[in-house]
Design a protein around this motif. Structure first.
Motif, PDB file in Angstrom:
ATOM      1  N   ALA A  63       0.829  -1.208   0.000  1.00 48.85           N
ATOM      2  CA  ALA A  63       0.000   0.000   0.000  1.00 48.85           C
ATOM      3  C   ALA A  63       0.861   1.255   0.000  1.00 48.85           C
ATOM      4  O   ALA A  63       2.007   1.248   0.460  1.00 48.85           O
ATOM      5  CB  ALA A  63      -0.904  -0.006   1.234  1.00 48.85           C
ATOM      6  N   LYS A  64       0.300   2.316  -0.532  1.00 50.47           N
ATOM      7  CA  LYS A  64       0.991   3.599  -0.540  1.00 50.47           C
ATOM      8  C   LYS A  64       1.314   4.002   0.896  1.00 50.47           C
ATOM      9  O   LYS A  64       0.464   3.928   1.779  1.00 50.47           O
ATOM     10  CB  LYS A  64       0.119   4.662  -1.213  1.00 50.47           C
ATOM     11  CG  LYS A  64       0.811   5.998  -1.384  1.00 50.47           C
ATOM     12  CD  LYS A  64      -0.079   6.991  -2.123  1.00 50.47           C
ATOM     13  CE  LYS A  64       0.638   8.326  -2.314  1.00 50.47           C
ATOM     14  NZ  LYS A  64      -0.218   9.297  -3.055  1.00 50.47           N
ATOM     15  N   GLY A  65       2.538   4.403   1.126  1.00 52.86           N
ATOM     16  CA  GLY A  65       2.957   4.794   2.465  1.00 52.86           C
ATOM     17  C   GLY A  65       3.637   3.686   3.240  1.00 52.86           C
ATOM     18  O   GLY A  65       4.186   3.928   4.324  1.00 52.86           O
ATOM     19  N   ALA A  66       3.625   2.452   2.703  1.00 53.72           N
ATOM     20  CA  ALA A  66       4.305   1.344   3.378  1.00 53.72           C
ATOM     21  C   ALA A  66       5.813   1.598   3.390  1.00 53.72           C
ATOM     22  O   ALA A  66       6.367   2.153   2.439  1.00 53.72           O
ATOM     23  CB  ALA A  66       3.994   0.028   2.671  1.00 53.72           C
ATOM     24  N   MET A  67       6.471   1.196   4.470  1.00 56.74           N
ATOM     25  CA  MET A  67       7.892   1.451   4.629  1.00 56.74           C
ATOM     26  C   MET A  67       8.673   0.146   4.759  1.00 56.74           C
ATOM     27  O   MET A  67       8.137  -0.871   5.213  1.00 56.74           O
ATOM     28  CB  MET A  67       8.139   2.327   5.860  1.00 56.74           C
ATOM     29  CG  MET A  67       7.415   3.670   5.832  1.00 56.74           C
ATOM     30  SD  MET A  67       7.973   4.761   4.490  1.00 56.74           S
ATOM     31  CE  MET A  67       9.557   5.292   5.158  1.00 56.74           C
TER      32      MET A  67
END
Length: 295
Positions: A63-67
């Motif tokens: 997902a967008k924002g996953a690190m």
């Protein structure tokens, strides 16, 4: 003896002698140098007890924002987080689902080039490349863009980067505490009909900067050396290893000598014996690759 059997024998010699050598050694064969048209490479590493299990990174969509946390390959300390890629590929050991494989050997280079503020170490960089790329060329692009953005914390490194069609050697070093530049690197494709290898000594010397098809490099690879006073000649005469990791006696006798011995199974390496022995400072340097001339 057929070439394929010879290559398998060489690989066995590398692996069986790893404990005695106490060092990392990579051997590479282009698809035109093997009887079945395969690109072949071997990789043994020297850290006893480090490889007690086979690593696995499952493919995934993120997902967008996953690190992604960067855990140092050697020390296991955390170097913080970087954004995860939207899609990552399945990786087992040092090869991914697209048959992209990456190995390495550490040569160190100039101590003052280590970027202690860098975030990505050489081992993490290998697996980031395997998770995010399908081909060798793409892996070089992915790996270099990551360290150019987040910094490279390890010492000088030679990477073997191969896919089913191409084999490359990439060498990389940090830029110390330079505020304007994080890393320098260069990558050279091994010709399809050639063999190569590296063993804890920088192997890339002069490279053709005009050959965009088979050579890639950082835009400041020469100017950075000039700024430090390590190189003063013409760009065409620039040698990566002479500027950033000049071979000393041990680098030649105990490191390049391993590459020499491997290549000597398939090519007459006698003209480069004095180099591998490390005695004569003016000895003829070993080439980055050779085209087999022994049957």
């Amino acid at each position: 003896m057929k070439m394929k059997k010879q290559l398998l024998l060489a690989a066995a010699l590398v692996l069986s002698s790893a404990a005695k050598m106490s060092a990392c050694t990579d051997f590479i064969a282009g698809k035109g140098a093997t009887t079945d048209g395969s690109v072949l490479c071997t990789y043994n590493a020297d850290d006893y007890g480090m490889f007690t299990k086979l690593c696995h990174y499952a493919a995934g969509k993120h997902a967008k924002g996953a690190m992604r946390e960067i855990i140092d390959y050697d020390t296991h300390e955390s170097h913080g987080f970087i954004p995860e890629a939207p899609v990552t590929y399945n990786v087992i050991g040092n090869i991914n689902e697209w048959q992209l494989c990456i190995g390495e050997s550490t040569y160190g280079g100039r101590d003052e080039m280590v970027n202690k503020q860098g975030q990505i170490d050489y081992g993490s960089l290998m697996y980031l490349g395997l998770q995010r790329a399908k081909t060798a060329r793409e892996a070089i692009k992915v790996m270099t863009q990551l360290v150019e953005k987040y910094g490279y914390i390890s010492g000088g490194e030679s990477f073997t980067i191969c896919d089913p069609n191409e084999a490359w050697i990439m060498e990389m070093q940090g830029c110390g505490d330079d505020p304007k530049q994080k890393v320098v690197w260069c990558a050279v494709r091994i010709p399809d009909n050639a063999l190569s290898g590296h063993a804890n000594q920088s192997r890339i010397g002069k490279f053709n900067m005009k050959d965009k098809k088979n050579v890639m490099y950082a835009k400041d690879v020469v100017s950075f050396a000039r700024s430090k006073g390590w190189f003063k000649g013409k760009d065409a005469d620039f040698s990566w290893k002479m500027a950033y990791a000049k071979p000393d006696f041990s680098g030649r006798r105990f490191c390049d000598a391993r590459a020499w011995a491997l290549l000597n199974h398939f090519y007459d390496m006698s003209p480069y014996l004095d180099w591998a022995l490390g005695k004569d400072p003016n000895a003829k340097d070993m080439p980055l690759w050779v085209v087999p001339n022994k049957k």
